[in-house]
Design a protein around this motif. Structure first.
Motif, mmCIF file in Angstrom:
data_model
loop_
_atom_site.group_PDB
_atom_site.id
_atom_site.type_symbol
_atom_site.label_atom_id
_atom_site.label_comp_id
_atom_site.label_asym_id
_atom_site.label_seq_id
_atom_site.Cartn_x
_atom_site.Cartn_y
_atom_site.Cartn_z
ATOM 1 N N TRP A 129 1.147 3.161 5.741
ATOM 2 C CA TRP A 129 0.522 4.488 5.802
ATOM 3 C C TRP A 129 1.463 5.493 6.456
ATOM 4 O O TRP A 129 1.621 6.622 5.967
ATOM 5 N N ARG B 129 -5.886 10.290 3.627
ATOM 6 C CA ARG B 129 -7.175 9.630 3.404
ATOM 7 C C ARG B 129 -7.081 8.590 2.299
ATOM 8 O O ARG B 129 -7.680 7.507 2.402
ATOM 9 N N ALA B 130 -6.336 8.901 1.236
ATOM 10 C CA ALA B 130 -6.262 7.984 0.098
ATOM 11 C C ALA B 130 -5.563 6.681 0.478
ATOM 12 O O ALA B 130 -6.050 5.589 0.156
ATOM 13 N N CYS C 247 0.824 -1.217 0.000
ATOM 14 C CA CYS C 247 0.000 0.000 0.000
ATOM 15 C C CYS C 247 0.856 1.264 0.000
ATOM 16 O O CYS C 247 0.359 2.351 -0.334
ATOM 17 N N LEU D 148 -7.633 -0.213 3.645
ATOM 18 C CA LEU D 148 -8.910 -0.861 3.938
ATOM 19 C C LEU D 148 -9.416 -1.664 2.737
ATOM 20 O O LEU D 148 -9.959 -2.765 2.886
ATOM 21 N N GLY D 149 -9.248 -1.113 1.520
ATOM 22 C CA GLY D 149 -9.647 -1.849 0.335
ATOM 23 C C GLY D 149 -8.836 -3.110 0.126
ATOM 24 O O GLY D 149 -9.363 -4.154 -0.269
ATOM 25 N N CYS E 130 -10.830 1.461 -8.571
ATOM 26 C CA CYS E 130 -9.592 2.230 -8.720
ATOM 27 C C CYS E 130 -9.731 3.305 -9.790
ATOM 28 O O CYS E 130 -9.266 4.438 -9.617
ATOM 29 N N ALA F 85 -5.136 5.445 3.469
ATOM 30 C CA ALA F 85 -5.984 4.714 4.421
ATOM 31 C C ALA F 85 -7.074 3.937 3.689
ATOM 32 O O ALA F 85 -7.381 2.785 4.030
ATOM 33 N N GLY F 86 -7.674 4.557 2.661
ATOM 34 C CA GLY F 86 -8.659 3.843 1.866
ATOM 35 C C GLY F 86 -8.057 2.661 1.116
ATOM 36 O O GLY F 86 -8.697 1.610 0.970
ATOM 37 N N ILE G 94 -7.277 6.778 -8.112
ATOM 38 C CA ILE G 94 -6.209 6.648 -7.137
ATOM 39 C C ILE G 94 -4.845 6.775 -7.784
ATOM 40 O O ILE G 94 -3.865 7.141 -7.126
ATOM 41 N N SER H 87 -12.220 6.087 -8.441
ATOM 42 C CA SER H 87 -11.628 6.936 -7.405
ATOM 43 C C SER H 87 -10.401 7.680 -7.891
ATOM 44 O O SER H 87 -9.918 8.584 -7.212
ATOM 45 N N ARG I 213 -18.846 12.847 -3.169
ATOM 46 C CA ARG I 213 -19.388 11.480 -3.107
ATOM 47 C C ARG I 213 -20.383 11.238 -4.235
ATOM 48 O O ARG I 213 -20.422 10.151 -4.825
#
Length: 585
Positions: free
Chosen positions: A180, A91-92, A77, A98-99, A135, A94-95, A140, A138, A327
């Motif tokens: 992270w 934030r990115a 990550c 989690l993903g 992906c 961290a997402g 990313i 978003s 969102r």
């Protein structure tokens, strides 16, 4: 009555859908050509080395190197988010963690409940399609969905019991938390580094336009649409980076003034436009990219209004309504009419076909073919062809490298970890030059990860990898050919309409003497963003097969009109303050 024979009437062509040339040439040379290295290649390279080394060495000290693949899922990550300002990067990434954990959890639970190869391949293909869509929606950025697919597909075919799943997920989340922290660690030294690099790129791109001034109307004197579009994209990216960077600081204020000068240079280049000289723009870019203080450019007469508009946009984005709008935009990109849907179907089809072909031929690790097919699913068939060549060449060369280093890696667990770290660094150092060059290092690293669970027969590993590569590339490209993106032209038409609306709004606010400076500059930035989206949509559709004819003339006319409007509104708001020469500065 005339004796002249009556010719049979041909069917009317108006009833047939107008298609572009169905099959276009796909030369191999552009796919294999090397590019200059990225200016930030060392950042993800160093980050992933640190993120992998610490958990792996800790497992080595604990006598459990077999758990290395689970920590590596979290460590990878650290490859994401290096172009984002640190506020958004937090934030990115961290997402991403989690993903990654969510995809791994689905894979581990599935592997613990069934060992039916057909079911595992189906789940792997579904996961790959979902990861691709999320992906892309978003945005990313690199390395995109391939890392997610590699981790989840490998976990599907690893021996697993349901009681082991929580512990393995805990290892992944722990390594992901460390990744992270590694990704955000540079903020302790230089918290405005991403913004400085984005502004430096904008200044360099604007300098290219300013060095070859032209009217911006596509005539022979124009610096060229590609150069002007590249400058628009760089300026737009710089504004977006500054908007996402958080509260304004003195350094960010100076960076915003530099972007104002870059925007003036590419929209209204030339000696009479009041824009900075190309040499000065390049000097500002070099100093901005460096570690010294940010250059303090002269204040433009319109800069106060533009910076006030930036503050208003930043406040709107940080407000609750701005987050809701973001969102909603993400949900629209995932909706039923999304242009990403054909790409998802293409990914699902290619991955499933590759997996089942490998299973039919008795390959023990069909997940390698799934990952290869997933990596080929790009925005259009031309890019998929390029990726097929790059992936195949890189993997075939990579297995030769693996065969050469395998004896060294088997001298001990520490040697295995060191080899993985070496190839992780090399992959990030080389992949920005060309994907195939980076894959030469990725392939041996992926094969060495298998060795964490115990030694395997080298011939079997190499043979499976070669067969998986060939089958995966063939299946992925076949899916890209059969499942075409018919919505690409529709995206161009929507982008054309948006660009026309943005241009009309910019002209209206620019001609209105009662319009506030912040409103005018916001309209200009909206027009710039619409031109960037238009060029991206046009490039995507140009490389696709089996679709309606592109409105190429309208696209070209819209770009020319948009750049003319940008130039006219830049001159209408007044020239930037006279920039000093390099020597005077």
């Amino acid at each position: 009555m005339s004796d002249t024979p009556v010719r049979p009437r041909r069917p009317s062509a108006r009833k047939l859908p107008r298609l572009r040339s169905a099959v276009r040439g796909l030369p191999p040379a552009p796919a294999l050509r090397l590019s200059p290295p990225s200016d930030t290649w060392f950042k993800p390279a160093l980050s992933v080395v640190v993120a992998i080394a610490v958990p792996d060495l800790a497992l080595l000290a604990a006598g459990r190197p077999d758990l290395g693949p689970h920590t590596m899922a979290g460590s990878l990550c650290a490859l994401y988010g290096h172009g984002l300002p640190y506020a958004r990067r937090a934030r990115a990434v961290a997402g991403v963690v989690l993903g990654m954990a969510a995809g791994l959890a689905v894979a581990l639970v599935t592997a613990s409940l069934t060992d039916a190869t057909a079911v595992l391949i189906a789940v792997g293909a579904l996961l790959a399609a979902g990861q691709k869509v999320l992906c892309d929606a978003s945005r990313i950025g690199p390395p995109g969905h391939v890392i997610f697919t590699f981790v989840s597909s490998a976990a599907l075919f690893a021996p697993q019991s349901l009681g082991q799943v929580p512990g393995h997920l805990a290892l992944t989340l722990g390594a992901g938390a460390f990744a992270w922290a590694v990704a955000l660690a540079p903020a302790l030294i230089r918290r405005d580094g991403p913004e400085r690099r984005a502004v430096a790129r904008a200044l360099e791109a604007a300098a290219l336009c300013a060095a070859a001034p032209g009217p911006g109307d596509g005539s022979a004197a124009d610096p060229g649409p590609r150069r002007r579009n590249a400058a628009a994209a760089a300026v737009h990216a710089a504004w977006q980076c500054l908007l996402a960077s958080g509260r304004p600081t003195p350094v960010r204020r100076s960076l915003e003034r530099l972007v104002v000068h870059a925007e003036a240079a590419f929209t209204a280049p030339g000696p009479g436009a009041g824009a900075a000289e190309p040499e000065l723009l390049r000097a500002w870019a070099a100093r901005t990219r460096g570690r010294g203080p940010v250059p303090a450019p002269p204040t433009a007469p319109a800069a106060a209004g533009e910076l006030h508009g930036i503050d208003a946009e930043r406040a709107a984005l940080r407000a609750r309504g701005g987050r809701r709008a973001a969102r909603r935009a993400l949900l629209r990109r995932l909706g039923p009419g999304s242009p990403l849907l054909p790409v998802a179907v293409r990914t699902l089809t290619g991955c499933a076909l590759a997996g089942y072909l490998c299973a039919a031929l008795g390959v023990g690790r069909p997940y390698w073919a799934i990952v290869t097919a997933a990596s080929l699913c790009q925005a259009n068939i031309t890019l998929s062809w390029h990726r097929a060549l790059q992936r195949t060449l890189g993997n075939l060369l990579g297995v030769l490298v693996f065969a050469a280093v395998l004896p060294v890696s088997r001298t001990g667990p520490l040697a295995l970890v060191c080899c993985c770290l070496l190839f992780a660094f090399a992959a990030e150092a080389l992949i920005t030059r060309n994907y195939w060059l980076g894959t030469v290092a990725v392939t041996p690293m992926a094969l060495l990860v298998v060795e964490f669970g115990g030694a395997h027969r080298a011939g079997e590993l190499i043979g499976d990898r070669v067969l998986d590569t060939v089958l995966g590339a063939a299946a992925g490209f076949l899916a890209a050919t059969l499942v075409t993106n018919r919505r690409a032209t529709g995206r161009v038409e929507r982008a054309l309409d948006a660009a026309d609306r943005a241009r009309a709004a910019a002209e209206r606010t620019g001609a209105d003497p009662a319009a506030a400076p912040a409103e005018r500059d916001r309209a200009r930035r909206t027009l710039t963003a619409s031109l960037v989206e238009l060029r991206e949509a046009g490039d995507t559709a140009a490389g696709e097969w089996w679709q309606r004819a592109l409105p190429e003339q309208r696209l070209l006319a819209a770009e020319r009109a948009g750049h003319r409007t940008l130039a006219a509104t830049a001159q209408r708001r007044g020239p930037t303050a006279h920039a000093p020469s390099i020597g005077a500065e």
